[in-house]
Design a protein around this motif. Structure first.
Motif, PDB file in Angstrom:
ATOM      1  N   GLU A 288      23.213 -10.374   0.874  1.00 34.52           N
ATOM      2  CA  GLU A 288      22.028  -9.496   0.701  1.00 34.52           C
ATOM      3  C   GLU A 288      20.662 -10.333   0.558  1.00 34.52           C
ATOM      4  O   GLU A 288      19.446 -10.295   1.045  1.00 34.52           O
ATOM      5  N   ALA A 289      20.874 -11.651  -0.006  1.00 34.33           N
ATOM      6  CA  ALA A 289      19.793 -12.636   0.009  1.00 34.33           C
ATOM      7  C   ALA A 289      19.075 -12.816   1.238  1.00 34.33           C
ATOM      8  O   ALA A 289      17.890 -13.472   1.393  1.00 34.33           O
ATOM      9  N   ALA A 290      19.999 -12.889   2.389  1.00 34.74           N
ATOM     10  CA  ALA A 290      19.305 -13.335   3.859  1.00 34.74           C
ATOM     11  C   ALA A 290      19.025 -11.878   4.454  1.00 34.74           C
ATOM     12  O   ALA A 290      18.762 -12.078   5.809  1.00 34.74           O
ATOM     13  N   ALA A 291      18.817 -10.889   3.903  1.00 34.70           N
ATOM     14  CA  ALA A 291      18.515  -9.631   4.943  1.00 34.70           C
ATOM     15  C   ALA A 291      17.143  -9.190   4.634  1.00 34.70           C
ATOM     16  O   ALA A 291      16.743  -8.013   4.111  1.00 34.70           O
ATOM     17  N   HIS A 292      16.259 -10.189   4.967  1.00 30.15           N
ATOM     18  CA  HIS A 292      14.739  -9.654   4.501  1.00 30.15           C
ATOM     19  C   HIS A 292      14.143  -9.948   6.173  1.00 30.15           C
ATOM     20  O   HIS A 292      14.248 -11.054   6.715  1.00 30.15           O
ATOM     21  N   ASP A 293      12.978  -8.996   6.314  1.00 28.68           N
ATOM     22  CA  ASP A 293      12.112  -9.163   7.658  1.00 28.68           C
ATOM     23  C   ASP A 293      10.863  -9.239   7.061  1.00 28.68           C
ATOM     24  O   ASP A 293      10.086  -8.184   6.855  1.00 28.68           O
ATOM     25  N   PRO A 294      10.254 -10.446   7.085  1.00 28.49           N
ATOM     26  CA  PRO A 294       8.897 -10.671   6.463  1.00 28.49           C
ATOM     27  C   PRO A 294       7.800 -10.075   7.550  1.00 28.49           C
ATOM     28  O   PRO A 294       6.596 -10.024   7.022  1.00 28.49           O
ATOM     29  N   TYR A 295       8.188  -9.664   8.510  1.00 29.03           N
ATOM     30  CA  TYR A 295       7.214  -9.244   9.739  1.00 29.03           C
ATOM     31  C   TYR A 295       7.130  -8.094   9.995  1.00 29.03           C
ATOM     32  O   TYR A 295       6.111  -7.406  10.734  1.00 29.03           O
ATOM     33  N   GLY A 296       7.929  -7.142   9.136  1.00 30.61           N
ATOM     34  CA  GLY A 296       7.772  -5.465   9.326  1.00 30.61           C
ATOM     35  C   GLY A 296       7.141  -5.008   8.331  1.00 30.61           C
ATOM     36  O   GLY A 296       6.621  -5.702   7.267  1.00 30.61           O
ATOM     37  N   PRO A 297       6.978  -3.683   8.243  1.00 29.40           N
ATOM     38  CA  PRO A 297       6.468  -3.091   7.114  1.00 29.40           C
ATOM     39  C   PRO A 297       7.124  -2.963   5.789  1.00 29.40           C
ATOM     40  O   PRO A 297       8.576  -3.224   5.929  1.00 29.40           O
ATOM     41  N   ASP A 298       6.726  -2.732   4.693  1.00 30.98           N
ATOM     42  CA  ASP A 298       7.265  -2.213   3.618  1.00 30.98           C
ATOM     43  C   ASP A 298       8.043  -0.909   3.671  1.00 30.98           C
ATOM     44  O   ASP A 298       7.201  -0.063   4.097  1.00 30.98           O
ATOM     45  N   LEU A 299       9.194  -0.761   3.202  1.00 33.63           N
ATOM     46  CA  LEU A 299       9.818   0.436   3.409  1.00 33.63           C
ATOM     47  C   LEU A 299      10.328   0.995   1.954  1.00 33.63           C
ATOM     48  O   LEU A 299      10.841   0.185   1.208  1.00 33.63           O
ATOM     49  N   PRO A 300      10.299   2.182   1.860  1.00 28.56           N
ATOM     50  CA  PRO A 300      10.802   2.841   0.711  1.00 28.56           C
ATOM     51  C   PRO A 300      12.422   2.733   0.288  1.00 28.56           C
ATOM     52  O   PRO A 300      12.985   2.816   1.464  1.00 28.56           O
ATOM     53  N   ASP A 301      12.843   2.865  -0.750  1.00 29.98           N
ATOM     54  CA  ASP A 301      14.122   2.687  -1.080  1.00 29.98           C
ATOM     55  C   ASP A 301      14.986   3.872  -0.391  1.00 29.98           C
ATOM     56  O   ASP A 301      16.247   3.670  -0.072  1.00 29.98           O
ATOM     57  N   ALA A 302      14.198   4.970  -0.411  1.00 30.09           N
ATOM     58  CA  ALA A 302      14.987   6.071   0.437  1.00 30.09           C
ATOM     59  C   ALA A 302      15.363   5.885   1.765  1.00 30.09           C
ATOM     60  O   ALA A 302      16.459   6.349   2.008  1.00 30.09           O
ATOM     61  N   GLU A 303      14.619   5.082   2.580  1.00 27.86           N
ATOM     62  CA  GLU A 303      15.105   4.659   3.821  1.00 27.86           C
ATOM     63  C   GLU A 303      16.465   3.954   3.748  1.00 27.86           C
ATOM     64  O   GLU A 303      17.269   4.027   4.769  1.00 27.86           O
ATOM     65  N   ARG A 304      16.640   2.959   2.932  1.00 28.13           N
ATOM     66  CA  ARG A 304      17.894   2.351   2.839  1.00 28.13           C
ATOM     67  C   ARG A 304      18.704   3.169   2.425  1.00 28.13           C
ATOM     68  O   ARG A 304      19.910   3.117   2.764  1.00 28.13           O
ATOM     69  N   ARG A 305      18.841   4.035   1.462  1.00 28.55           N
ATOM     70  CA  ARG A 305      19.700   5.139   0.978  1.00 28.55           C
ATOM     71  C   ARG A 305      20.164   6.059   2.219  1.00 28.55           C
ATOM     72  O   ARG A 305      21.366   6.304   2.594  1.00 28.55           O
ATOM     73  N   ALA A 306      19.281   6.345   3.325  1.00 31.41           N
ATOM     74  CA  ALA A 306      19.547   7.198   4.536  1.00 31.41           C
ATOM     75  C   ALA A 306      20.359   6.254   5.529  1.00 31.41           C
ATOM     76  O   ALA A 306      21.305   6.956   5.938  1.00 31.41           O
ATOM     77  N   VAL A 307      20.128   5.264   5.393  1.00 29.74           N
ATOM     78  CA  VAL A 307      20.952   4.238   6.193  1.00 29.74           C
ATOM     79  C   VAL A 307      22.451   3.970   5.693  1.00 29.74           C
ATOM     80  O   VAL A 307      23.363   4.243   6.607  1.00 29.74           O
ATOM     81  N   VAL A 308      22.403   3.734   4.447  1.00 33.90           N
ATOM     82  CA  VAL A 308      23.978   3.718   3.807  1.00 33.90           C
ATOM     83  C   VAL A 308      24.469   4.950   3.901  1.00 33.90           C
ATOM     84  O   VAL A 308      25.979   5.029   4.448  1.00 33.90           O
ATOM     85  N   ASP A 309      23.947   5.971   3.359  1.00 35.24           N
ATOM     86  CA  ASP A 309      24.526   7.174   3.669  1.00 35.24           C
ATOM     87  C   ASP A 309      25.105   7.650   4.786  1.00 35.24           C
ATOM     88  O   ASP A 309      26.205   8.139   5.080  1.00 35.24           O
ATOM     89  N   CYS A 310      24.131   7.304   6.054  1.00 41.61           N
ATOM     90  CA  CYS A 310      24.799   7.640   7.270  1.00 41.61           C
ATOM     91  C   CYS A 310      26.094   6.754   7.634  1.00 41.61           C
ATOM     92  O   CYS A 310      26.984   7.220   8.178  1.00 41.61           O
ATOM     93  N   LEU A 311      25.831   5.451   7.496  1.00 43.39           N
ATOM     94  CA  LEU A 311      26.957   4.570   7.642  1.00 43.39           C
ATOM     95  C   LEU A 311      28.424   5.201   7.087  1.00 43.39           C
ATOM     96  O   LEU A 311      29.623   5.135   7.489  1.00 43.39           O
ATOM     97  N   GLU A 312      28.325   5.656   5.847  1.00 44.98           N
ATOM     98  CA  GLU A 312      29.303   5.894   5.097  1.00 44.98           C
ATOM     99  C   GLU A 312      30.010   7.248   5.406  1.00 44.98           C
ATOM    100  O   GLU A 312      31.312   7.296   5.639  1.00 44.98           O
ATOM    101  N   ARG A 313      29.168   8.110   5.937  1.00 48.86           N
ATOM    102  CA  ARG A 313      29.555   9.331   6.776  1.00 48.86           C
ATOM    103  C   ARG A 313      30.269   9.027   7.823  1.00 48.86           C
ATOM    104  O   ARG A 313      31.392   9.668   8.113  1.00 48.86           O
ATOM    105  N   LEU A 314      29.873   8.152   8.608  1.00 47.08           N
ATOM    106  CA  LEU A 314      30.418   7.850   9.872  1.00 47.08           C
ATOM    107  C   LEU A 314      31.667   7.205   9.885  1.00 47.08           C
ATOM    108  O   LEU A 314      32.739   7.218  10.403  1.00 47.08           O
ATOM    109  N   ALA A 315      31.936   6.385   8.747  1.00 52.60           N
ATOM    110  CA  ALA A 315      32.996   5.603   8.400  1.00 52.60           C
ATOM    111  C   ALA A 315      34.283   6.356   8.168  1.00 52.60           C
ATOM    112  O   ALA A 315      35.217   6.213   8.053  1.00 52.60           O
ATOM    113  N   LYS A 316      33.735   7.730   7.419  1.00 48.96           N
ATOM    114  CA  LYS A 316      34.995   8.615   7.015  1.00 48.96           C
ATOM    115  C   LYS A 316      35.664   9.497   8.140  1.00 48.96           C
ATOM    116  O   LYS A 316      36.276  10.249   7.928  1.00 48.96           O
ATOM    117  N   GLU A 317      34.671   9.408   9.180  1.00 53.95           N
ATOM    118  CA  GLU A 317      35.243  10.336  10.409  1.00 53.95           C
ATOM    119  C   GLU A 317      36.163   9.355  11.187  1.00 53.95           C
ATOM    120  O   GLU A 317      35.887   8.248  11.337  1.00 53.95           O
TER     121      GLU A 317
END
Length: 322
Positions: A288-317
Motif C-alpha cells: 500500500e505504501a508504494a501504490a501512489h501515482d503522483p502524476y495522475g489526477p486525484d481520484l475519489p474513494d468510490a473508484e477504488r471500491r469499484a476496482v476492488v469490487d470488480c476484482l473480488e467478483r471476478l475472483a469468485k468466478e
C-alpha cells in the motif's frame, strides 16, 4: 537471423505488461517494492515486459531512476524487455531537433541498461511530417543498435495519429519489429493501422485496453498493455484463447477482461495508472505504501471500491466454464 527478426519471433503471440513503477506518497521510487513487484510479474505467463512506458511514468522519472528501474527488471525477467523512449519531462523540447535528440539519447541509455528493444514515443512536434517521424525511428535504432517499435499513441497521452501511409513506411524499416497501437477508443483508426501493418509481416501489438478483444479480431497478434500491470492472467487468457481458435473461451475471457477495463480505463483516463496500482495492491504485488501515482489526477474513494469490487467478483468466478 537478425536481432529484429528474432525479437518478432519471440514476442508474437505473447503479452508484455506495461509495468508500473511503485512510488511512495512523495513520488519517490520504492525500489524494495519494485523488486518484489518485478519478481511477482516475472512469475506470470508473460513474454517479457515493457519498462519506461506510460504506465510506468517513464518520461517523468529522472535518468538515474530510469536506469535503476531497468536494472531491477533486467535482473528479474528472462524474456525480452522493451523500453519506452521519448522526451523526458525534465527536458523542455522546444524544437523538433530537441525532441529527436532527447529520444535518441534515451534509446542509447536503454541499450546500455540491457533492453532488447525500444518503443519510440511519438512527438507531437513531428506531427504531419512523415519524413521526420521515419528519421526519428531510424536514428533511435542506429544509435542504440536495438530493434524499434513504432507507437501509435492517442492524443490524450501526448501522441498523435499515424496515418496508414506512415505505418507502412515505419514498418518497412529493417530495424522495425512492429507497431504498438494505443488509440484509446478510436476503432476506425485502430483498424486502419492494423490493415496497413499486416502486409509487412511485422508485429501488430495491441495496447487497446478498452478494445482488447476486438483488436485481436481485427488482426493484432501480440500485446503490450497497461491493463496487464496487474492481474496478468486476465489478459493472457484472452490472447491465448484467440490464438488457439477457442472462440467460446475467447468470448468468456474477453468479457472478464472488459469488466476489469471498465473500472480501470475510464475518464479521467490518466487515472488508470493509480487504478492499476490499486489492483496490484489487491493482488499482493505492491504494498500500500508504494501504490501512489503522483502524476495522475486525484481520484475519489468510490473508484477504488469499484476496482476492488470488480476484482473480488471476478475472483469468485471459475476460470473455465462448468
Amino acid at each position: 537471423m537478425s536481432a529484429t527478426d528474432l525479437l518478432v519471433r519471440r514476442l508474437r503471440g505473447t503479452v508484455l505488461p506495461a509495468v508500473a513503477t511503485p512510488m511512495d506518497g512523495r513520488g519517490v521510487v520504492d525500489f524494495a517494492a519494485l523488486r518484489g513487484y518485478a519478481a511477482h510479474i516475472a512469475g506470470q505467463p508473460v513474454g517479457g515486459v515493457a519498462v519506461w512506458a506510460h504506465t510506468g511514468r517513464g518520461l517523468y522519472l529522472s535518468e538515474e531512476d530510469r536506469g535503476r528501474v531497468l536494472a531491477v527488471w533486467r535482473s528479474a525477467v528472462d524474456g525480452p524487455i522493451v523500453a519506452g523512449v521519448g522526451v523526458p519531462r525534465s527536458v523542455r523540447a522546444g524544437r523538433p531537433r530537441d525532441a529527436v535528440d532527447a529520444t535518441v539519447a534515451m534509446a542509447v541509455r536503454a541499450a546500455e541498461g540491457g533492453a532488447d528493444a525500444v518503443m519510440v514515443y511519438p512527438s507531437a512536434l513531428l506531427a504531419g511530417d512523415e519524413d521526420a517521424a521515419v528519421a526519428l525511428h531510424e536514428e533511435a535504432a542506429a544509435a542504440s543498435g536495438l530493434p524499434v517499435l513504432g507507437f501509435f499513441l492517442h492524443g490524450e497521452a501526448g501522441g498523435y495519429p499515424y496515418p496508414p501511409r506512415l505505418v507502412g513506411r515505419l514498418l518497412g524499416l529493417p530495424s522495425a519489429a512492429g507497431l504498438k497501437l494505443a488509440t484509446l477508443d478510436r476503432a476506425m483508426a485502430c483498424q486502419d493501422a492494423i490493415r496497413a501493418a499486416q502486409p509487412t509481416g511485422k508485429l501488430v501489438v495491441t495496447g487497446e485496453d478498452r478494445m482488447f478483444g476486438p483488436s485481436l479480431m481485427w488482426g493484432a497478434d501480440s500485446a503490450l498493455v497497461g491493463i496487464a500491470a496487474a492481474r496478468v492472467p486476465l489478459t493472457t487468457a484472452v490472447l491465448d484463447a484467440w490464438s488457439a481458435g477457442d472462440h467460446t473461451a475467447f468470448v468468456r475471457a474477453s468479457a472478464r477482461l472488459d469488466a476489469f477495463a471498465e473500472v480501470t480505463f475510464l475518464d479521467p483516463i490518466e487515472g488508470y495508472v493509480q487504478r492499476m496500482l490499486w489492483a496490484a495492491v489487491w493482488e499482493g504485488a505492491v504494498p500500500e505504501a508504494a501504490a501512489h501515482d503522483p502524476y495522475g489526477p486525484d481520484l475519489p474513494d468510490a473508484e477504488r471500491r469499484a476496482v476492488v469490487d470488480c476484482l473480488e467478483r471476478l475472483a469468485k468466478e471459475p476460470d473455465t466454464p462448468r
